[in-house]
Write a protein that holds these residues in place. Sequence first.
Motif, short mmCIF file in Angstrom:
data_model
loop_
_atom_site.label_atom_id
_atom_site.label_comp_id
_atom_site.label_asym_id
_atom_site.label_seq_id
_atom_site.Cartn_x
_atom_site.Cartn_y
_atom_site.Cartn_z
N MET A 1 -14.07 5.93 -10.19
CA MET A 1 -13.96 5.16 -9.01
C MET A 1 -15.08 4.91 -8.40
N VAL A 2 -15.71 5.94 -7.66
CA VAL A 2 -16.64 5.94 -6.98
C VAL A 2 -18.17 4.94 -7.74
N ASN B 1 -2.86 3.52 -6.72
CA ASN B 1 -2.37 5.25 -5.41
C ASN B 1 -3.85 5.30 -5.32
N ILE B 2 -5.25 5.70 -5.92
CA ILE B 2 -5.97 6.11 -5.07
C ILE B 2 -6.88 5.19 -4.10
N MET C 1 0.81 -1.25 -0.17
CA MET C 1 -0.05 -0.24 -0.42
C MET C 1 1.11 1.43 -0.11
N GLU C 2 1.82 1.05 -1.03
CA GLU C 2 2.83 2.70 -1.08
C GLU C 2 2.05 3.05 -2.76
N VAL C 3 2.04 4.23 -2.09
CA VAL C 3 1.21 5.91 -4.23
C VAL C 3 2.70 4.50 -5.40
N LYS D 1 -6.66 5.26 2.18
CA LYS D 1 -6.74 3.69 2.79
C LYS D 1 -5.66 5.07 4.27
N TYR D 2 -4.96 6.21 3.78
CA TYR D 2 -4.63 6.98 4.53
C TYR D 2 -5.08 8.27 5.04
N TYR D 3 -5.65 8.93 4.28
CA TYR D 3 -6.28 10.29 4.10
C TYR D 3 -7.93 9.42 4.51
#
Length: 440
Positions: A377-378, A343-344, A300-302, A349-351
Amino acid sequence: MEGNLEAAIESLLNVEKQMRLAGDVSGTRKAVIDIIQLCYEARAWKTLNDQIVLLSKRRGQLKQAVTAMVQQAMQYIDETPDLEARIELIKTLNSVSAGKIYVEIERARLIKKLAKIREEQGQIAEAADLMQEVAVETFGAMAKTEKIAFILEQVRLCLDRQDYMRAQILSRKISSRVFDVDLSKEKKKPKEGDAVVEEAPADIPSLLELKRIYYELMIRYHSHNNDYLEISRSYKAIYEIPSVKEDPSQWIPVLRKICWYLVLSPHDPMQSSILNSTLEDKNLSEISHFRLLLKQLVTMEVIQWTSLWDTYRAEFENEKDMLGGPLGDKAAEDLRQRIIEHNILVVAKYYSRITIKRLAELLCLSLQDAEKHLSDMVVSKSLVAKIDRPMGIVCFQVAKDSNDVLNMWATNLEKLLDLVEKSCHQIHKETMVHKAALKV
């Protein structure tokens, strides 16, 4: 010579009539075969066709005699002097066996031969139409491998004529579980009253070879729809075949394709499951750069698109030997799309809240493109988010299960009713105190 042949046939026809009227099965069968053999030895192909039709139409003709005649004549198809005579003989046998359930297997084999000739002549549409006339899945006496081979031939011809809808319908007649059956254990002595299953001809491939053909055809079909996950699953099934797994020259190219198509597949639970199982494969260490590629998608990294593309571009463009065609510009665009989606998901996950400007910076995209990809994606329900356009802020939310939503609603309703009850109690209490004070 011709007169002698006619006299011999006439004599045998009289014998056949006597045997048939007497109900002598073996005698009738022998007489019929002798007539056919006589015509073949004299190389009188037209007479052979005429006699086959004549014998099949004789009053009260025995089933066993017709079956023996068709089977005997089928042996002469490859002995015909030219293509025209061969086609004529096949058509004659086809018309004789039409509608007769006791020679349905022979008819299926005849149509397959005729379809092959039509295909060699370049008439693929006619060959496909011929093959579709026969529904071999209903033939109880036909060997399982021969049935599968016949249906696969139907699918292949439909794909060759680009009739993808019919190819899909036909392919569904074969269950993928049929390839996992151990035929050596399956062979049992037939019980009394059971239909006798014929042995498959020598030119029919084994079950494992048919499995490979089936999945190669499925790859061709799914390539038409760019269904990358199904293509990856098909390659995975080929990879599991023992003969492939034992030979590095075979499994390395297949494993590479599994990796590429997994990377190209949209993110969903099935894709994640196959991705993780592929990462656990020890053979992946033989192609370490692909292991790193899959590891990046799991972590889970950009991912920086430019650096990834520079690293894998040569590998991507060299991947030419694909059953559905080489990876082209469309696949390269889809790869970029998958990296953006990854990336999204990492950002989500982090924000919990992030500005669109910062999101665009992390994705290396313009504001419009970042918003478009997020909206897509939504809509596809890959994640839950709301965009506050005037403020330029994206709020990410955790996707809630329907049961959780229902429980939350029930809890809120319970709290509301408690508050109403307490309020009523307090009002009643105040009223009683006020009345007591008035009396004093």
